[in-house]
Enzyme design. Structure first.
Site, PDB file in Angstrom:
ATOM      1  N   GLY A  45       0.758  -1.059  -0.294  1.00  0.00           N
ATOM      2  CA  GLY A  45      -0.084  -0.419   0.048  1.00  0.00           C
ATOM      3  C   GLY A  45       1.209   1.135   0.307  1.00  0.00           C
ATOM      4  N   GLN A  50       3.495   9.776   0.720  1.00  0.00           N
ATOM      5  CA  GLN A  50       5.246   9.001   1.331  1.00  0.00           C
ATOM      6  C   GLN A  50       5.963   9.266  -0.020  1.00  0.00           C
ATOM      7  OE1 GLN A  50       2.120   5.767   1.937  1.00  0.00           O
ATOM      8  NE2 GLN A  50       4.218   5.206   3.383  1.00  0.00           N
ATOM      9  N   CYS A  95       4.967   0.073   7.179  1.00  0.00           N
ATOM     10  CA  CYS A  95       4.850   1.732   6.461  1.00  0.00           C
ATOM     11  C   CYS A  95       5.945   1.493   5.625  1.00  0.00           C
ATOM     12  CB  CYS A  95       4.735   2.566   7.366  1.00  0.00           C
ATOM     13  SG  CYS A  95       4.052   4.048   6.203  1.00  0.00           S
ATOM     14  N   LEU A  96       5.793   1.632   4.790  1.00  0.00           N
ATOM     15  CA  LEU A  96       7.560   1.962   3.771  1.00  0.00           C
ATOM     16  C   LEU A  96       7.926   3.542   4.614  1.00  0.00           C
ATOM     17  CD1 LEU A  96       5.946   1.262  -0.188  1.00  0.00           C
ATOM     18  CD2 LEU A  96       7.785  -0.026   1.785  1.00  0.00           C
ATOM     19  N   HIS A 137      -5.463   2.054   6.849  1.00  0.00           N
ATOM     20  CA  HIS A 137      -3.643   3.254   7.022  1.00  0.00           C
ATOM     21  C   HIS A 137      -3.499   3.550   6.290  1.00  0.00           C
ATOM     22  CE1 HIS A 137       0.596   2.208   7.638  1.00  0.00           C
ATOM     23  NE2 HIS A 137       1.229   2.740   6.274  1.00  0.00           N
ATOM     24  N   GLU A 138      -3.935   3.337   4.996  1.00  0.00           N
ATOM     25  CA  GLU A 138      -3.383   4.355   3.843  1.00  0.00           C
ATOM     26  C   GLU A 138      -4.312   5.947   4.091  1.00  0.00           C
ATOM     27  OE1 GLU A 138      -0.795   4.190   2.718  1.00  0.00           O
ATOM     28  OE2 GLU A 138      -0.487   2.209   2.883  1.00  0.00           O
ATOM     29  N   HIS A 141      -3.048   8.266   6.348  1.00  0.00           N
ATOM     30  CA  HIS A 141      -1.499   9.147   5.444  1.00  0.00           C
ATOM     31  C   HIS A 141      -2.423  10.186   4.790  1.00  0.00           C
ATOM     32  CE1 HIS A 141       1.911   6.753   5.990  1.00  0.00           C
ATOM     33  NE2 HIS A 141       1.087   5.832   5.535  1.00  0.00           N
TER      34      HIS A 141
HETATM   35  C1  QAP Z   1       0.395  -0.847   4.387  1.00  0.00           C
HETATM   36  O1  QAP Z   1       2.392  -1.267   4.093  1.00  0.00           O
HETATM   37  C2  QAP Z   1      -0.372  -1.469   4.931  1.00  0.00           C
HETATM   38  O2  QAP Z   1       9.021  -1.891   7.196  1.00  0.00           O
HETATM   39  C3  QAP Z   1       1.386  -0.589   3.704  1.00  0.00           C
HETATM   40  O3  QAP Z   1      11.420  -2.787   5.623  1.00  0.00           O
HETATM   41  C4  QAP Z   1      -0.158  -1.846   6.134  1.00  0.00           C
HETATM   42  O4  QAP Z   1       3.272  -1.862   2.376  1.00  0.00           O
HETATM   43  C5  QAP Z   1      -1.623  -2.384   4.816  1.00  0.00           C
HETATM   44  C6  QAP Z   1       7.441  -2.503   3.311  1.00  0.00           C
HETATM   45  C7  QAP Z   1      -0.091  -2.769   7.264  1.00  0.00           C
HETATM   46  C8  QAP Z   1      -1.658  -3.230   5.205  1.00  0.00           C
HETATM   47  C9  QAP Z   1      -1.130  -3.599   6.620  1.00  0.00           C
HETATM   48  C10 QAP Z   1       7.209  -2.145   5.620  1.00  0.00           C
HETATM   49  C11 QAP Z   1       8.041  -2.488   3.126  1.00  0.00           C
HETATM   50  C12 QAP Z   1       6.151  -1.993   3.424  1.00  0.00           C
HETATM   51  C13 QAP Z   1       8.580  -1.714   5.421  1.00  0.00           C
HETATM   52  C14 QAP Z   1       3.774  -1.666   3.413  1.00  0.00           C
HETATM   53  C15 QAP Z   1      10.199  -2.500   4.677  1.00  0.00           C
HETATM   54  C16 QAP Z   1       9.673  -2.771   3.790  1.00  0.00           C
HETATM   55  C17 QAP Z   1       4.640  -1.961   4.137  1.00  0.00           C
HETATM   56 CO    CO Z   2       2.218   3.840   4.870  1.00  0.00          CO
END
Ligand code: QAP
Ligand code: CO
Length: 173
Positions: A45, A50, A95-96, A137-138, A141
């Protein structure tokens, strides 16, 4: 367009995103470029803020049961509004923009939302499970809210300490 992921504690992540009113080639370029950097970064996501664009735009691309993402499943959500919400669920979120940190966060279990697609067409969507969590979550943001803002005082303090250490280690490398 060339995009970079904005990482905490960058204050741009606290900005409120503005509604999209023009659905043109510039928006398509943003959406396509966001998809590329999300996949390259192993994300499921991503919100436009971001990548430093304060627009009400978000992408969700959940993996299948074999943990593989398919572009056909990509959801492009513009100007979302939550119409109904119910229940409670907890999931270990990441979270990215907050790399390498994961914490249990409480969300609504089910939501109903309306949104527009890249052509400005209106849709409604009933979401539960991981999709519901990802959308909430998004949407946070878009309002300048990160999942770490939902932690208790003591967990947030623990996070700040660990995160600072991680950034320091990363700079050394
Ligand atoms: C948001 O999160 C989300 O720490 C998207 O080192 C959160 O794509 C959606 C990511 C919870 C559903 C449930 C995080 C990749 C990606 C990191 C992400 C990392 C590499 C997070
Ligand atoms: Co995020």
């Amino acid at each position: 367009m060339k995009l970079n992921i904005v990482e905490y504690p960058d204050r741009r992540l606290k900005e409120k995103s503005v509604e999209v009113s023009v659905f043109d080639d510039k928006l398509y370029d943003l959406l396509d470029s966001m998809y590329d950097i999300m996949i390259d970064s192993n994300g499921i996501g991503l919100a436009a803020i971001q990548v430093a664009h304060a627009k009400q735009v978000l992408l969700i691309n959940l993996p299948d049961e074999n943990d593989k993402q398919h572009k056909e499943d990509l959801l492009e959500i513009i100007n979302p509004v939550i119409l109904e919400q119910s229940g409670e669920t907890t999931y270990q979120e990441g979270c990215l923009s907050v790399p390498k940190f994961y914490e249990d966060i409480k969300r609504y279990e089910k939501i109903k939302l309306k949104y527009q697609d890249r052509d400005g067409k209106e849709h409604t969507l009933d979401a539960d499970g991981l999709l519901s969590i990802a959308i909430q979550h998004e949407i946070d943001h878009l309002n300048g809210i990160l999942f770490i803002d939902k932690l208790s005082y003591s967990r947030r303090k623990k996070f700040e300490k660990e995160y600072k250490k991680m950034l320091k280690e990363r700079k050394k490398a």
